[in-house]
Structures are given as C-alpha cells and as structure tokens.
Design an enzyme around this catalytic site. Structure first.
Site, short mmCIF file in Angstrom:
data_model
loop_
_atom_site.label_atom_id
_atom_site.label_comp_id
_atom_site.label_asym_id
_atom_site.label_seq_id
_atom_site.Cartn_x
_atom_site.Cartn_y
_atom_site.Cartn_z
N GLY A 69 0.81 -1.21 0.00
CA GLY A 69 0.00 0.00 0.00
C GLY A 69 0.84 1.26 0.00
O GLY A 69 0.51 2.26 -0.67
N THR A 70 1.93 1.25 0.74
CA THR A 70 2.78 2.44 0.82
C THR A 70 3.34 2.78 -0.55
O THR A 70 3.29 3.94 -1.00
CB THR A 70 3.94 2.19 1.81
OG1 THR A 70 3.37 1.88 3.09
CG2 THR A 70 4.84 3.40 1.92
N ASN A 145 -7.44 3.77 8.92
CA ASN A 145 -6.84 2.64 9.64
C ASN A 145 -6.93 2.77 11.15
O ASN A 145 -6.99 1.79 11.87
CB ASN A 145 -5.38 2.46 9.22
CG ASN A 145 -4.62 3.76 9.18
OD1 ASN A 145 -5.03 4.71 8.51
ND2 ASN A 145 -3.51 3.83 9.88
N GLN A 173 -7.50 -0.21 3.65
CA GLN A 173 -8.32 -0.75 4.74
C GLN A 173 -9.75 -1.05 4.30
O GLN A 173 -10.46 -1.80 4.98
CB GLN A 173 -8.35 0.23 5.93
CG GLN A 173 -7.02 0.44 6.62
CD GLN A 173 -6.53 -0.78 7.39
OE1 GLN A 173 -7.25 -1.75 7.64
NE2 GLN A 173 -5.26 -0.75 7.78
N SER A 193 -3.44 -3.27 -0.61
CA SER A 193 -2.39 -4.04 0.06
C SER A 193 -2.94 -5.42 0.41
O SER A 193 -4.10 -5.55 0.82
CB SER A 193 -1.96 -3.32 1.33
OG SER A 193 -0.99 -4.07 2.01
N ALA A 194 -2.09 -6.46 0.27
CA ALA A 194 -2.56 -7.83 0.50
C ALA A 194 -2.65 -8.19 1.98
O ALA A 194 -3.54 -8.93 2.41
CB ALA A 194 -1.63 -8.82 -0.21
N HIS A 195 -1.72 -7.67 2.80
CA HIS A 195 -1.60 -8.22 4.16
C HIS A 195 -2.65 -7.72 5.14
O HIS A 195 -2.70 -8.17 6.28
CB HIS A 195 -0.19 -8.01 4.72
CG HIS A 195 0.15 -6.62 5.14
ND1 HIS A 195 0.29 -6.26 6.46
CD2 HIS A 195 0.40 -5.51 4.42
CE1 HIS A 195 0.61 -4.98 6.52
NE2 HIS A 195 0.69 -4.50 5.30
N CYS A 319 1.52 2.19 12.83
CA CYS A 319 2.55 2.87 12.06
C CYS A 319 3.19 4.00 12.86
O CYS A 319 4.36 4.29 12.71
CB CYS A 319 1.96 3.42 10.77
SG CYS A 319 1.14 2.16 9.83
N1 PLP Z 1 -2.69 2.86 3.82
C1 PLP Z 1 -3.38 2.50 4.91
C2 PLP Z 1 -4.71 3.11 5.18
C3 PLP Z 1 -2.86 1.55 5.80
O1 PLP Z 1 -3.53 1.21 6.88
C4 PLP Z 1 -1.58 0.99 5.52
C5 PLP Z 1 -0.94 0.06 6.46
O2 PLP Z 1 -0.93 0.28 7.65
C6 PLP Z 1 -0.92 1.40 4.35
C7 PLP Z 1 -1.49 2.34 3.53
C8 PLP Z 1 0.41 0.84 3.98
O3 PLP Z 1 0.27 -0.44 3.42
P1 PLP Z 1 1.53 -1.42 3.38
O4 PLP Z 1 1.75 -1.90 4.78
O5 PLP Z 1 1.11 -2.52 2.46
O6 PLP Z 1 2.68 -0.65 2.85
#
Ligand code: PLP
Length: 378
Positions: A69-70, A145, A173, A193-195, A319
């Site tokens: 996701g990032t 999140n 999310q 994001s997959a996880h 985070c």
């Molecule tokens: N965006 C949101 C809303 C998230 O909650 C997260 C993860 O905490 C991310 C982006 C980042 O995703 P990734 O962990 O796959 O980089």
C-alpha cells in the site's frame, strides 16, 4: 494469543498459504520465461490480477502489482506530479490520511507542489471544503486505519473532477472489508495491500482507471506493462489474489459478524471502564474497527499490559506507535490530550470469536483499572 490487530497486519489465511505453496516450494519460475513453468507462473499472475480487480469492481488491465500500500500510494502521488516543472499545482489530502500519503505529500512540497490538508471534525469526518482551481490531485482514503471511519469517496471525486483534478483513494483498509467500486466512486487511481486481508506482506497494487497514465516506477525488464520492472513476486501475487477472492466471498457474512462482535466489545468496555469514549464516526465505520480512549492511562502501557496476558492490540496506529509522537489523525480531530494519549485500537478479523471478544474485554477492563489506580498513586 487473542489477536485484535488486523488493521496493522492480518494473519495469513490457510487457504491463501495453500494457494501460494506451489510457488514457494521448489521452482516458482520466472513469469517471463517461455517454458512450461514460466507460462504457469504468468497464468497464475494473470488470474490473481483478475481476482484483485474483481475485489474493487475494476478491469484487470488497470491493476499494477507492487510491494504494498505504501508503494502504491507514493507511486500514484509522485506520478501525478512527475514532469510538472513550473507551477505543479495543489495536492489536496484528507487530514486523516496514512503516512504513505501524508509523508509523500510532504516530500512533494520540495518540488514546488502545494499541499492542502482537508480538515476533519472531532469525529474525524471530512468538514465541507472547496478546492482551489489549480488542484491537480485529491487523495482521500476510503477507510481510516486508526478509527475505521468511512469517507464518501464518490462525493469527494465529484468535487475533484469539477475542478479538473484527478482523484486517488487509499483503499488499503476498505477493500475486502466493505463493498468497493472504483467505477461507481469515480476514482482515477487506488492503492491496495494484501496483508490487511489475510494475504502475504510485501504485496500490493496500484490500480489506474482506463485512459489514465502512470509514470514508470522502476525501469528495467518491462514487467507490469513497463511500469514496474523486476521479476514478479509470483507467490506473493498469487496469495494476494487468493485473499481477495476469499474476502469478496465472505464480505457480507463477515462484515455483519465482525460488526456485531465489535459492538459487543464496545458495549463491554464502555460499561466496564469509567469515562471511556469511542473515537471516530459512530455511524460510518469499518465493521471490524473500534477506537476507544481510556482516561488516565497511556495507550502504550495498556498495549504492553495486554500483551503480557496474550491480547494483541494497538495504540492509535501501529505505524505511528513506537515513534513517541501523538497520532496526527487524533491531533487533526482536535481531541483532548487524554484522549490522544489513551487511544486504543481493536481491529477484528475473520478468525475472531465471541469468546475472544469476551476475554479481551475482561482483560482490557482489568488492565485499565490497574493502570488508573497506579496513576492515582493508590
Ligand atoms: N494505507 C493504509 C490506510 C494503511 O492502513 C496501511 C498500512 O498500515 C498502508 C497504507 C500501507 O500499506 P503497506 O503496509 O502494504 O505498505
């Protein structure tokens, strides 16, 4: 272990692991190879692309796999402003965005991009706003999140398009937890994001709408339509596809089940902990998320105390926890200092049971009472 931290990272689902296994054991093969194993890997990636696209009501050709996701958020934002040398315009972001958006926006200011934060009220809801005519991109997440708040993305997209801006949404999310339709919402790009949905860590996707362009993130062998080169993570992508398919199949039953458990947890905590309050938008929330502030305690102390009895939760956000800094989301909401300090996040998942919720509530109430007594010097 009672794991109530699915928004940070959800456990890999057994069905997902089973789907990944053939590509983890022995030969995964290079999906660009012409031989049988290579073609098998390519077919598995194509199939996963279809499944991920289906989760968000999109066409598979717009799905570009990446590391999470990032990366997807940062890619979308940087691509939108790449090459704009003079007067790149304004990037409008929601005040509750994830650091993937927030910190990328901050980095873009060095290239002359003007960043405007769209304010939120005390529940984290977007306040009414107008967009400057030079707005080039609007980025507002579908689901937060930390709080679980849901945002009216279709309405924000309408406003973006009215001033000629593109609309990006972080669906990390939301996808797999609520019904998502990138077409109905009028999105131009979206991050996944997959996880967060029982897939593996380190895999995600950036989806772009038909007709939208994307700047190559990594140049090289031309994988992912020449936009993100590098040998594909076949097992990870297959796992993402399997998780997307499962999440979609279970969406309505799981969202109702988890919302009921989440409400039960909230009721028990509010009854058992004097002065505790639920944070966020009580009406429009993810079914799996509960954010609660406990008076007179530090969120970190609660997390550690609960960890010692086998309950895993987060402070405001995994985070930002450990950074020692208050959550920018809770600060943007203008919450009282005790609410920011004492914010806890419980996030449920498909494996969460009623018995776990009852036990987690008992442990949380006991921990809160013990820490409140300590802080009062009793
Ligand atoms: N965006 C949101 C809303 C998230 O909650 C997260 C993860 O905490 C991310 C982006 C980042 O995703 P990734 O962990 O796959 O980089």
């Amino acid at each position: 272990m009672i794991y109530l931290d699915h928004n940070a990272s959800a456990p890999l689902l057994p069905e997902v692991f089973a789907a990944m296994r053939p590509f983890l054991e022995g030969l995964a093969a290079n999906a660009s190879s012409l031989h049988g194993p290579g073609r098998r890997a390519r077919a598995a990636i194509d199939c996963a692309r279809e499944k991920v696209a289906a989760l968000i009501g999109a066409d598979a050709t717009g799905v570009h796999f990446c590391s999470g996701g990032t990366e997807a958020d940062a890619w979308a934002l940087r691509s939108a402003f790449r090459g704009a040398t003079t007067d790149p315009g304004t990037l409008a972001i929601g005040a509750t965005e994830h650091p993937a958006i927030r910190n990328t926006a901050a980095a873009l200011t060095r290239d002359g991009v003007v960043v405007r934060e769209l304010p939120v009220d005390g529940s984290g809801r977007l306040a009414p706003f107008t967009l400057a005519s030079d707005t080039a991109l609007v980025a507002v997440m579908a689901a937060n999140n930390e709080l679980g708040n849901l945002y009216d993305i279709a309405a924000v997209a309408d406003q973006a398009h009215a001033v000629g801006a593109r609309m990006h949404s972080d669906l990390v999310q939301a996808a797999g937890k609520i019904a998502v339709s990138v077409a109905a919402w009028g999105l131009d790009s979206a991050a996944l994001s997959a996880h967060k949905i029982g897939g593996p860590q380190g895999v995600g996707a950036l989806w772009i709408a038909p007709g939208q362009t994307l700047d190559p993130l990594v140049t090289g062998g031309g994988q992912e339509r020449g936009l993100r080169s590098g040998t594909e993570n076949v097992a990870g992508i297959v796992g993402f596809g399997a998780a997307a398919e499962l999440a979609m199949r279970r969406l309505s039953t799981e969202s109702a089940r988890q919302a009921a458990l989440r409400d039960e947890l909230a009721a028990r905590l509010l009854q058992g902990i004097a002065g505790a309050v639920v944070l966020g938008d009580a009406e429009r929330r993810l079914p799996n998320t509960l954010s609660i502030a406990v008076p007179g305690v530090a969120g970190e102390a609660m997390v550690m105390r609960l960890d010692a009895v086998g309950v895993a939760i987060s402070t405001g956000s995994a985070c930002s926890s450990g950074s020692g800094k208050p959550s920018p989301v809770l600060v943007a909401m203008g919450l009282a200092a005790w609410q920011i300090k004492g914010a806890l996040r419980f996030s449920l998942g498909p494996t969460t049971t009623a018995a776990q919720i009852a036990a987690a509530a008992d442990h949380t109430i006991a921990a809160a009472k013990a820490l409140q007594r300590l802080s009062q010097g009793l």
